[in-house]
Write a protein that holds these residues in place. Structure first.
Motif, PDB file in Angstrom:
ATOM      1  N   MET A   1       0.850  -1.196   0.000  1.00 37.92           N
ATOM      2  CA  MET A   1       0.000   0.000   0.000  1.00 37.92           C
ATOM      3  C   MET A   1       0.885   1.246   0.000  1.00 37.92           C
ATOM      4  N   ARG A   2       0.589   2.211  -0.878  1.00 32.39           N
ATOM      5  CA  ARG A   2       1.356   3.444  -0.928  1.00 32.39           C
ATOM      6  C   ARG A   2       1.248   4.188   0.395  1.00 32.39           C
ATOM      7  N   ALA A   3       2.227   5.073   0.639  1.00 36.90           N
ATOM      8  CA  ALA A   3       2.267   5.799   1.918  1.00 36.90           C
ATOM      9  C   ALA A   3       1.019   6.649   2.105  1.00 36.90           C
ATOM     10  N   ASP A   4       0.568   7.327   1.037  1.00 34.17           N
ATOM     11  CA  ASP A   4      -0.614   8.175   1.190  1.00 34.17           C
ATOM     12  C   ASP A   4      -1.868   7.331   1.426  1.00 34.17           C
ATOM     13  N   ALA A   5      -1.936   6.175   0.780  1.00 31.43           N
ATOM     14  CA  ALA A   5      -3.076   5.291   0.997  1.00 31.43           C
ATOM     15  C   ALA A   5      -3.073   4.735   2.417  1.00 31.43           C
ATOM     16  N   LEU A   6      -1.888   4.421   2.931  1.00 27.20           N
ATOM     17  CA  LEU A   6      -1.781   3.923   4.298  1.00 27.20           C
ATOM     18  C   LEU A   6      -2.187   4.997   5.297  1.00 27.20           C
ATOM     19  N   ARG A   7      -1.757   6.238   5.051  1.00 25.94           N
ATOM     20  CA  ARG A   7      -2.146   7.349   5.940  1.00 25.94           C
ATOM     21  C   ARG A   7      -3.653   7.530   5.953  1.00 25.94           C
ATOM     22  N   ASN A   8      -4.274   7.459   4.778  1.00 22.09           N
ATOM     23  CA  ASN A   8      -5.739   7.595   4.708  1.00 22.09           C
ATOM     24  C   ASN A   8      -6.424   6.468   5.468  1.00 22.09           C
ATOM     25  N   ARG A   9      -5.914   5.262   5.328  1.00 23.90           N
ATOM     26  CA  ARG A   9      -6.505   4.134   6.043  1.00 23.90           C
ATOM     27  C   ARG A   9      -6.427   4.346   7.551  1.00 23.90           C
ATOM     28  N   GLU A  10      -5.278   4.800   8.028  1.00 27.05           N
ATOM     29  CA  GLU A  10      -5.104   5.030   9.462  1.00 27.05           C
ATOM     30  C   GLU A  10      -6.007   6.157   9.951  1.00 27.05           C
ATOM     31  N   LYS A  11      -6.153   7.198   9.139  1.00 29.61           N
ATOM     32  CA  LYS A  11      -7.038   8.303   9.510  1.00 29.61           C
ATOM     33  C   LYS A  11      -8.491   7.837   9.594  1.00 29.61           C
ATOM     34  N   ILE A  12      -8.896   7.017   8.643  1.00 33.56           N
ATOM     35  CA  ILE A  12     -10.280   6.511   8.647  1.00 33.56           C
ATOM     36  C   ILE A  12     -10.514   5.618   9.863  1.00 33.56           C
ATOM     37  N   LEU A  13      -9.571   4.734  10.154  1.00 32.62           N
ATOM     38  CA  LEU A  13      -9.719   3.866  11.322  1.00 32.62           C
ATOM     39  C   LEU A  13      -9.796   4.684  12.613  1.00 32.62           C
ATOM     40  N   ALA A  14      -8.929   5.692  12.732  1.00 37.91           N
ATOM     41  CA  ALA A  14      -8.945   6.523  13.940  1.00 37.91           C
ATOM     42  C   ALA A  14     -10.273   7.261  14.081  1.00 37.91           C
ATOM     43  N   ALA A  15     -10.773   7.803  12.977  1.00 43.74           N
ATOM     44  CA  ALA A  15     -12.049   8.516  13.020  1.00 43.74           C
ATOM     45  C   ALA A  15     -13.198   7.573  13.345  1.00 43.74           C
ATOM     46  N   ALA A  16     -13.196   6.398  12.730  1.00 48.94           N
ATOM     47  CA  ALA A  16     -14.261   5.429  12.980  1.00 48.94           C
ATOM     48  C   ALA A  16     -14.259   4.999  14.446  1.00 48.94           C
ATOM     49  N   LYS A  17     -13.086   4.769  15.007  1.00 45.71           N
ATOM     50  CA  LYS A  17     -13.006   4.359  16.406  1.00 45.71           C
ATOM     51  C   LYS A  17     -13.567   5.433  17.326  1.00 45.71           C
ATOM     52  N   GLU A  18     -13.237   6.688  17.060  1.00 45.70           N
ATOM     53  CA  GLU A  18     -13.746   7.785  17.881  1.00 45.70           C
ATOM     54  C   GLU A  18     -15.267   7.850  17.823  1.00 45.70           C
ATOM     55  N   ILE A  19     -15.821   7.755  16.621  1.00 47.69           N
ATOM     56  CA  ILE A  19     -17.265   7.880  16.460  1.00 47.69           C
ATOM     57  C   ILE A  19     -17.982   6.631  16.972  1.00 47.69           C
ATOM     58  N   PHE A  20     -17.449   5.450  16.677  1.00 54.40           N
ATOM     59  CA  PHE A  20     -18.062   4.220  17.166  1.00 54.40           C
ATOM     60  C   PHE A  20     -18.163   4.220  18.683  1.00 54.40           C
ATOM     61  N   ALA A  21     -17.111   4.728  19.352  1.00 57.04           N
ATOM     62  CA  ALA A  21     -17.077   4.719  20.817  1.00 57.04           C
ATOM     63  C   ALA A  21     -18.184   5.567  21.420  1.00 57.04           C
ATOM     64  N   VAL A  22     -18.625   6.578  20.690  1.00 56.23           N
ATOM     65  CA  VAL A  22     -19.642   7.498  21.209  1.00 56.23           C
ATOM     66  C   VAL A  22     -21.027   7.166  20.661  1.00 56.23           C
ATOM     67  N   ARG A  23     -21.100   6.868  19.368  1.00 55.24           N
ATOM     68  CA  ARG A  23     -22.396   6.742  18.709  1.00 55.24           C
ATOM     69  C   ARG A  23     -22.705   5.334  18.210  1.00 55.24           C
ATOM     70  N   GLY A  24     -21.729   4.440  18.286  1.00 55.78           N
ATOM     71  CA  GLY A  24     -21.942   3.086  17.812  1.00 55.78           C
ATOM     72  C   GLY A  24     -21.602   2.940  16.338  1.00 55.78           C
ATOM     73  N   PRO A  25     -21.474   1.708  15.847  1.00 54.87           N
ATOM     74  CA  PRO A  25     -21.045   1.465  14.471  1.00 54.87           C
ATOM     75  C   PRO A  25     -22.115   1.703  13.417  1.00 54.87           C
ATOM     76  N   GLU A  26     -23.325   2.082  13.838  1.00 55.56           N
ATOM     77  CA  GLU A  26     -24.385   2.355  12.867  1.00 55.56           C
ATOM     78  C   GLU A  26     -24.311   3.775  12.314  1.00 55.56           C
ATOM     79  N   VAL A  27     -23.328   4.553  12.739  1.00 58.98           N
ATOM     80  CA  VAL A  27     -23.196   5.949  12.322  1.00 58.98           C
ATOM     81  C   VAL A  27     -23.042   6.032  10.800  1.00 58.98           C
ATOM     82  N   PRO A  28     -23.593   7.085  10.150  1.00 57.79           N
ATOM     83  CA  PRO A  28     -23.444   7.215   8.695  1.00 57.79           C
ATOM     84  C   PRO A  28     -21.974   7.260   8.270  1.00 57.79           C
ATOM     85  N   MET A  29     -21.676   6.608   7.165  1.00 60.37           N
ATOM     86  CA  MET A  29     -20.305   6.562   6.663  1.00 60.37           C
ATOM     87  C   MET A  29     -19.814   7.960   6.293  1.00 60.37           C
ATOM     88  N   ASP A  30     -20.722   8.831   5.858  1.00 64.00           N
ATOM     89  CA  ASP A  30     -20.331  10.198   5.526  1.00 64.00           C
ATOM     90  C   ASP A  30     -19.745  10.909   6.741  1.00 64.00           C
TER      91      ASP A  30
END
Length: 210
Positions: A1-30
């Motif tokens: 995976m390219r460096a920029d693609a890896l950074r995006n993946r890590e950013k998405i995972l970090a954001a998803a974890k923050e939102i899941f912890a508060v609102r659950g995994p049903e939160v809109p993907m947007d």
């Protein structure tokens, strides 16, 4: 995976974890894409559907909790101190418990996921090891099993509506203190009813809720 693609993946995972912890995994993907500061198309290139993202978040979270648990065992002087440290690592632990036990969508998604199952089994194995060691050193009451501790953790850390001013964190810390006080070995402690729950008992109960 390219460096920029890896950074995006890590950013998405970090954001998803923050939102899941508060609102659950049903939160809109947007909402996850906005929190990660990436385009929706970028999110779907990395994670083509919600279930793929849930599995990735669960595995990353369990891996981090397992790392915390193993560090506690390796670095603390005794088993009781290791158990206290493990139970106080609440942020990652809360999300792992929520994903594993308390979200219907996550339960269905993770039911047969071998990666998540492997991490969960390793976590329960470390917990069982520490519980037995603490009982042998005389610091943990002997009428419980690792399954009892796992049940307490899941009840303590399940997501409930609360204030956003920090008092919910204080409440969690106080509840953890009360739980630890009840787990500590004392000569005058009243015996518990029923039989101690093992890791296998806990797994059986958890599967019964899937």
């Amino acid at each position: 995976m390219r460096a920029d693609a890896l950074r995006n993946r890590e950013k998405i995972l970090a954001a998803a974890k923050e939102i899941f912890a508060v609102r659950g995994p049903e939160v809109p993907m947007d909402d996850i894409a906005r929190r990660a500061a990436v385009g929706v198309a970028t999110l779907y290139r990395r994670f083509p559907d919600r279930e793929t993202l849930i599995r990735a978040v669960a595995q990353d979270t369990f891996a981090r909790v397992l790392e915390h648990f193993r560090a506690a065992v390796a670095e603390e002087a005794g088993a009781w101190d290791a158990l206290v440290r493990m139970l106080r690592s609440s942020q990652e632990l809360q999300l792992s418990v929520q994903l594993a036990l308390h979200s219907p969508l996550a339960r269905e998604t993770l039911r047969d996921d071998p990666g998540t199952g492997r991490f969960r089994n390793e976590l329960l194995g470390v917990l069982d090891q520490v519980v037995r060691a603490a009982q042998e050193e005389g610091t943990l009451r002997t009428d419980i099993g690792a399954g009892d501790v796992a049940v307490l953790i899941s009840l303590l850390l399940r997501r409930t509506p609360g204030p956003t001013d920090g008092t919910d964190t204080t409440a969690l810390e106080r509840a953890t203190d009360l739980m630890l006080d009840g787990l500590r070995a004392r000569p005058d402690v009243a015996p518990l009813s029923g039989s101690a729950l093992s890791v296998e008992d806990f797994e059986s109960r958890a599967k019964g809720n899937l």
